[in-house]
Design a protein around this motif. Structure first.
Motif, PDB file in Angstrom:
ATOM      1  N   HIS A  29       0.860  -1.445  -0.051  1.00 47.13           N
ATOM      2  CA  HIS A  29       0.301  -0.179  -0.066  1.00 47.13           C
ATOM      3  C   HIS A  29       1.425   1.871  -0.262  1.00 47.13           C
ATOM      4  O   HIS A  29       1.341   1.381   0.710  1.00 47.13           O
ATOM      5  CB  HIS A  29      -0.627  -0.259   1.480  1.00 47.13           C
ATOM      6  N   SER A  95      -3.401   2.496   1.935  1.00 42.74           N
ATOM      7  CA  SER A  95      -4.741   2.110   1.052  1.00 42.74           C
ATOM      8  C   SER A  95      -4.077   2.102  -0.346  1.00 42.74           C
ATOM      9  O   SER A  95      -2.537   2.607  -0.704  1.00 42.74           O
ATOM     10  CB  SER A  95      -5.598   3.354   0.759  1.00 42.74           C
ATOM     11  N   ARG A  98      -6.710   4.875  -2.549  1.00 41.58           N
ATOM     12  CA  ARG A  98      -7.157   6.128  -1.895  1.00 41.58           C
ATOM     13  C   ARG A  98      -8.895   6.017  -1.484  1.00 41.58           C
ATOM     14  O   ARG A  98      -9.625   6.580  -0.972  1.00 41.58           O
ATOM     15  CB  ARG A  98      -6.755   7.532  -2.819  1.00 41.58           C
ATOM     16  N   ARG A  99      -9.383   4.671  -2.157  1.00 46.51           N
ATOM     17  CA  ARG A  99     -10.893   4.481  -1.581  1.00 46.51           C
ATOM     18  C   ARG A  99     -10.873   4.146  -0.218  1.00 46.51           C
ATOM     19  O   ARG A  99     -11.174   4.285   1.160  1.00 46.51           O
ATOM     20  CB  ARG A  99     -12.018   4.227  -2.809  1.00 46.51           C
ATOM     21  N   GLU A 100     -10.524   2.563  -0.458  1.00 45.69           N
ATOM     22  CA  GLU A 100     -10.334   1.981   0.716  1.00 45.69           C
ATOM     23  C   GLU A 100     -10.010   2.109   1.566  1.00 45.69           C
ATOM     24  O   GLU A 100      -8.695   1.553   0.923  1.00 45.69           O
ATOM     25  CB  GLU A 100     -10.868   0.572   0.483  1.00 45.69           C
ATOM     26  N   GLN A 101      -9.365   2.257   2.802  1.00 48.03           N
ATOM     27  CA  GLN A 101      -8.606   2.055   3.759  1.00 48.03           C
ATOM     28  C   GLN A 101      -8.933   1.639   4.942  1.00 48.03           C
ATOM     29  O   GLN A 101     -10.117   1.707   5.329  1.00 48.03           O
ATOM     30  CB  GLN A 101      -8.697   4.252   4.199  1.00 48.03           C
TER      31      GLN A 101
END
Lengths: 112, 115
Positions: A29, A95, A98-101
């Protein structure tokens, strides 16, 4: 796959002392975020790394806070000197897109 | 002003009932709206998320309803179970190409589902 880990889980320090929090993101990530929740308030953004570069430091409260991400792997957040108002739970999240953190369990910091 | 307002602050629901949590935002640049669930001693975990071009998204017992014109979105938990007792956070972010994706959180809702 290991999740985001944070160390220590709890820290109790005296006002004026220094504390360093560590975050190990999920492997691969590139995006790493620090957030903080002061008791009773919302979780607030502190800063964002992409690999080893700081992309957004707009949430850092003041220059007593210093974040680093060595080699784009783990990150540290140092508070020096700590003040009473720094008490709270510090979360790290990583992430890929940058969406699902994915959040770590947090470090509860108490400044006495 | 980048702010997300969440209500209610706390919610008690009977087992089998519907839990509804509401959020409102101000910044029309937001393009991603996740809900996070947090259990004591754990970090927030992504529950479900929606983009503004969709009015509803359902995953199992969890549904997000999104009203772009009103700048509001809500989480519905159908057939609420005691295991759903947790703190729920709505959030909003801008994940467009030049944006950081930082999450702007609501204040959180503590849900208690009574057996």
């Amino acid at each position: 796959e290991a999740g985001v880990t944070q160390f220590p889980s709890h820290s109790v320090i005296e006002k004026g002392q220094t504390v360093t929090l560590r975050c190990d993101p999920i492997s691969g990530h590139d995006n790493l975020y620090w957030y903080r929740r002061v008791m009773g308030k919302e979780i607030k953004f502190l800063l964002h790394f992409v690999k080893e570069s700081k992309q957004d430091e707009s949430g850092m409260p003041n220059n007593r806070f210093l974040a680093e991400r060595t080699g784009g792997t783990y990150s540290t957040l140092k508070v020096q000197p700590a003040e009473l108002e720094d008490s709270g739970v510090y979360f790290c999240a990583s992430s890929q897109d940058r969406r699902e953190q994915f959040f770590g369990p947090g470090t509860r910091l108490t400044v006495l | 002003q980048q702010q997300v307002k969440q209500s209610p602050q706390s919610l008690i629901v009977q087992k089998g009932g519907i839990s509804i949590i509401n959020c409102a935002y101000e910044n029309t640049a937001f393009d991603y709206f996740p809900w996070y669930q947090q259990f004591p001693g754990k970090g927030p975990a992504l529950l479900i998320a929606i983009r503004p071009d969709v009015s509803e998204k359902k995953e199992g017992r969890f549904t997000i309803s999104f009203n772009k014109s009103a700048k509001q979105f809500s989480l519905h938990i159908m057939d609420s179970q005691p295991g759903d007792s947790a703190t729920y956070f709505c959030a909003a972010s801008n994940v467009g190409s030049s944006n950081t994706g930082k999450l702007i959180f609501g204040q959180g809702t503590t849900l208690q589902v009574k057996p």
